[in-house]
Design a protein around this motif. Structure first.
Motif, mmCIF file in Angstrom:
data_model
loop_
_atom_site.group_PDB
_atom_site.id
_atom_site.type_symbol
_atom_site.label_atom_id
_atom_site.label_comp_id
_atom_site.label_asym_id
_atom_site.label_seq_id
_atom_site.Cartn_x
_atom_site.Cartn_y
_atom_site.Cartn_z
ATOM 1 N N LYS A 21 28.458 48.974 -34.273
ATOM 2 C CA LYS A 21 28.269 47.904 -35.237
ATOM 3 C C LYS A 21 29.555 47.671 -36.003
ATOM 4 N N ASP A 22 29.761 46.407 -36.378
ATOM 5 C CA ASP A 22 30.940 46.100 -37.186
ATOM 6 C C ASP A 22 30.863 46.847 -38.496
ATOM 7 N N LYS A 23 32.000 47.335 -38.939
ATOM 8 C CA LYS A 23 32.033 48.024 -40.213
ATOM 9 C C LYS A 23 31.823 47.026 -41.342
ATOM 10 N N PRO A 24 31.011 47.370 -42.337
ATOM 11 C CA PRO A 24 30.714 46.426 -43.418
ATOM 12 C C PRO A 24 31.958 46.137 -44.263
ATOM 13 N N PRO A 37 35.103 52.085 -45.831
ATOM 14 C CA PRO A 37 34.072 51.895 -44.808
ATOM 15 C C PRO A 37 32.902 52.852 -45.022
ATOM 16 N N ALA A 38 31.702 52.365 -44.660
ATOM 17 C CA ALA A 38 30.511 53.206 -44.733
ATOM 18 C C ALA A 38 30.587 54.304 -43.691
ATOM 19 N N HIS A 39 29.820 55.380 -43.901
ATOM 20 C CA HIS A 39 29.786 56.467 -42.918
ATOM 21 C C HIS A 39 29.261 55.928 -41.600
ATOM 22 N N PRO A 40 29.950 56.184 -40.480
ATOM 23 C CA PRO A 40 29.521 55.608 -39.200
ATOM 24 C C PRO A 40 28.120 56.064 -38.809
ATOM 25 N N SER A 41 27.389 55.181 -38.164
ATOM 26 C CA SER A 41 26.031 55.492 -37.723
ATOM 27 C C SER A 41 26.064 56.486 -36.567
ATOM 28 N N GLN A 43 24.794 56.049 -33.666
ATOM 29 C CA GLN A 43 25.179 55.331 -32.457
ATOM 30 C C GLN A 43 26.687 55.176 -32.356
ATOM 31 N N GLN A 44 27.341 54.881 -33.510
ATOM 32 C CA GLN A 44 28.792 54.721 -33.495
ATOM 33 C C GLN A 44 29.479 56.041 -33.157
ATOM 34 N N GLN A 45 28.980 57.130 -33.750
ATOM 35 C CA GLN A 45 29.580 58.436 -33.469
ATOM 36 C C GLN A 45 29.431 58.801 -31.990
ATOM 37 N N ALA A 46 28.239 58.531 -31.430
ATOM 38 C CA ALA A 46 28.014 58.837 -30.016
ATOM 39 C C ALA A 46 28.931 58.007 -29.134
ATOM 40 N N ALA A 47 29.051 56.705 -29.479
ATOM 41 C CA ALA A 47 29.910 55.827 -28.692
ATOM 42 C C ALA A 47 31.369 56.228 -28.795
ATOM 43 N N ASP A 48 31.748 56.858 -29.918
ATOM 44 C CA ASP A 48 33.133 57.283 -30.114
ATOM 45 C C ASP A 48 33.431 58.641 -29.489
ATOM 46 N N GLY A 49 32.427 59.251 -28.812
ATOM 47 C CA GLY A 49 32.671 60.485 -28.077
ATOM 48 C C GLY A 49 32.260 61.756 -28.771
ATOM 49 N N ALA A 53 26.624 64.063 -31.528
ATOM 50 C CA ALA A 53 25.944 62.790 -31.777
ATOM 51 C C ALA A 53 25.297 62.266 -30.501
ATOM 52 N N GLN A 54 25.972 62.416 -29.378
ATOM 53 C CA GLN A 54 25.405 61.992 -28.097
ATOM 54 C C GLN A 54 24.115 62.757 -27.818
ATOM 55 N N ALA A 55 24.148 64.074 -28.056
ATOM 56 C CA ALA A 55 22.958 64.884 -27.826
ATOM 57 C C ALA A 55 21.843 64.505 -28.793
#
Length: 376
Positions: A21-24, A37-41, A43-49, A53-55
């Motif tokens: 998601k775009d950062k607010p 920036p808000a703390h990443p969601s 989903q964002q953490q998982a997508a970033d590797g 978070a993926q688990a």
């Protein structure tokens, strides 16, 4: 393993930009500094590797947690990506899911692959489960050296099925380089313990050992004290170079005597393939000395036990008269037809060719015998 790689690739596709998601941005006066920036969601953490978070995202989708709807199919790529990146718990959940059908139809091959991955990451229970699936025939490969070590651990604990399976892995080279000597050692352990299949496999492998060369003294009186009598050379040339002037080169079959013994033990206990192997060995005169009477005896035992190849061998002998006083076309046709009826297609052509040389009375008699034997 292949499933892990495929799932990881699928996960990368799922983990594309659409999930981030775009950062607010805080709107304000022109030129005003942007808000932190808000703390990443998740989903964002998982997508970033982020592996954890993926688990976690996979677990939430699997169980319906973290404010997400339960969607097991969508959990698979995230769990696969986490497992591929080293998360043992994710691999375990995938294994459980494929084994129990959480993601659709049960898939024991996929389950075994993920149990293997979890075991490779240190999960001892996963290792045990993988070996259990392998021994049960639910996966067709031991996977690799790690799987062989787990299987050996079970075999050393006295598991009869594990001992035979380990012998086969080492004999054929599944997951590790083939090692016939180690395979023989495990088969011998099973055979001595009275395992029928172990006796057959040990005897067969011994009988297949290639010929080797040894050195004997030309002066036979010295042979009793020959310390190198059992030393074997792989080639005649190597043996000649070591022979010197007082010894001569002799060819031997190292496994012939012991192989014959163990095959005989298994055959006498009713193992049809052991009887077939013995019969063919005596008939061929290469793996064992030629002996027509013993060949007929063991081929007949194998045929009575339902081995179609033995039936065809007996049919060939009857058609030519070998082992009998004269050719016996009725016996030959009956054995060809019985073998063909059990799925041995190579018996059909000689059966049909023989039929063209037989009288109608002989054919009628042959067909009646087959009908009686089949209970028709």
């Amino acid at each position: 393993m292949r499933i892990a790689a495929a799932a990881a690739l699928l996960a990368v596709v799922f983990a594309g930009p659409a999930l981030a998601k775009d950062k607010p941005v805080v709107k304000g006066k022109a030129g005003a500094a942007r808000a932190a920036p808000a703390h990443p969601s998740l989903q964002q953490q998982a997508a970033d590797g982020d592996v954890q978070a993926q688990a976690q995202l996979g677990m939430d989708l699997l169980n319906g947690g973290g404010g997400l709807r339960k969607a097991p199919a969508q959990a698979v790529p995230w769990l696969a990506l986490a497992a591929t990146n080293g998360n043992a718990q994710a691999a375990r959940r995938l294994a459980e899911g494929f084994e129990q059908g959480w993601f659709g139809k049960r898939d024991l091959q996929a389950a075994a692959s993920w149990w293997y991955r979890a075991g490779d990451l240190g999960d001892e229970e996963a290792r045990q489960r993988f070996v259990t699936l392998y021994l049960g025939g639910d996966c067709d490969s031991i996977g690799g050296p790690a799987g062989v070590r787990w299987l050996e651990s079970v075999a050393r604990g006295g598991g009869g099925d594990a001992i035979l399976a380990l012998g086969r892995v080492l004999e054929l080279g599944d997951g590790v380089a083939a090692d016939p000597a180690k395979a023989l050692a495990w088969y011998r352990r099973a055979a001595i313990a009275g395992d029928l299949e172990g006796q057959y496999r040990l005897g067969s492998l011994l009988l297949e050992e290639p010929g080797a060369w040894r050195l004997l003294f030309k002066d036979i009186s010295r042979e009793a004290d020959n310390p190198d009598r059992d030393r074997l050379y792989a080639s005649r040339e190597a043996a000649r170079q070591a022979a010197g002037n007082d010894r001569w080169v002799d060819i031997t079959r190292p496994g012939m005597i012991e192989g014959e013994y163990w095959l005989g033990e298994a055959a006498r206990r009713g193992h049809p393939l052991a009887a077939l192997t013995l019969g063919e060995a005596y008939l061929g005169g290469r793996d064992l000395p030629f002996d027509m009477a013993r060949a007929m005896r063991w081929l007949s035992a194998a045929a009575l036990a339902g081995e179609p190849q033995a039936m065809k061998q007996l049919a060939d002998l009857a058609a030519s008269g070998q082992g009998l006083f004269a050719p016996d076309p009725i016996r030959a046709w009956v054995n060809y037809d019985l073998a063909a009826g059990l799925g041995l297609h190579e018996a059909e052509e000689p059966r049909d060719r023989l039929a063209k040389t037989m009288t109608q009375r002989q054919l009628n008699r042959s067909r009646q015998i087959v009908a009686d034997l089949r209970g028709n």
